[in-house]
Design an enzyme around this catalytic site. Sequence first.
Site, PDB file in Angstrom:
ATOM      1  N   HIS A  65      14.031 -74.518  55.289  1.00 11.29           N
ATOM      2  CA  HIS A  65      13.294 -73.258  55.289  1.00 11.29           C
ATOM      3  C   HIS A  65      11.967 -73.410  56.021  1.00 11.29           C
ATOM      4  CE1 HIS A  65      11.923 -69.421  53.361  1.00 11.29           C
ATOM      5  NE2 HIS A  65      10.745 -69.970  53.617  1.00 11.29           N
ATOM      6  N   GLU A  66      11.227 -74.459  55.716  1.00 15.46           N
ATOM      7  CA  GLU A  66       9.928 -74.668  56.373  1.00 15.46           C
ATOM      8  C   GLU A  66      10.106 -75.034  57.843  1.00 15.46           C
ATOM      9  OE1 GLU A  66       7.356 -73.601  54.864  1.00 15.46           O
ATOM     10  OE2 GLU A  66       8.493 -73.351  53.018  1.00 15.46           O
ATOM     11  N   HIS A  69      10.468 -71.880  59.921  1.00 13.92           N
ATOM     12  CA  HIS A  69       9.142 -71.340  60.264  1.00 13.92           C
ATOM     13  C   HIS A  69       8.550 -72.117  61.440  1.00 13.92           C
ATOM     14  CE1 HIS A  69       8.588 -68.565  56.951  1.00 13.92           C
ATOM     15  NE2 HIS A  69       8.821 -69.498  56.056  1.00 13.92           N
TER      16      HIS A  69
END
Length: 149
Positions: A65-66, A69
């Site tokens: 998820h990070e 980004h």
Amino acid sequence: MITQQQLQLYVVQISKQYFNRPFNHSARFNKRLKTTGGRYLLRTHDLEFNPQMANLTEFEGIVKHELVHYHLHLQQKGFQHNDAAFKQLLIAVGGSRYAPRLSQAPRHLWRYRCENDHQIMRQRRFSANRYRCGQCGAQIFFVGEVDNR
């Protein structure tokens, strides 16, 4: 417990394996993170992770998820949660949309009682002489702290 160096190597490995792109910045633990799994820092492009979630099975999804980004921001694409590019890439790599909830019991439970014996439980202590019972309007009295261990 996983160390900072192991975390850095793990993030680099996930980035190469799922994104086919290098991770050239630092990944570290931040013990001040309590409810979130991690965060991407826009100015430094670093990643910070919650150390309490490092031993969970969902930690790989948090790292992905990070990294979504991270990679989308460096490609100057939509990197925020509501952007279509973010949602598509997150599904493609199998990242988690939300961080798992850590089961934490409240530290204190305070018990109050009104004149008509209605029980009132609160996580925050308050001044009983300033409030009335919500059920009957009677005066409230402080009983004590409940042991929730």
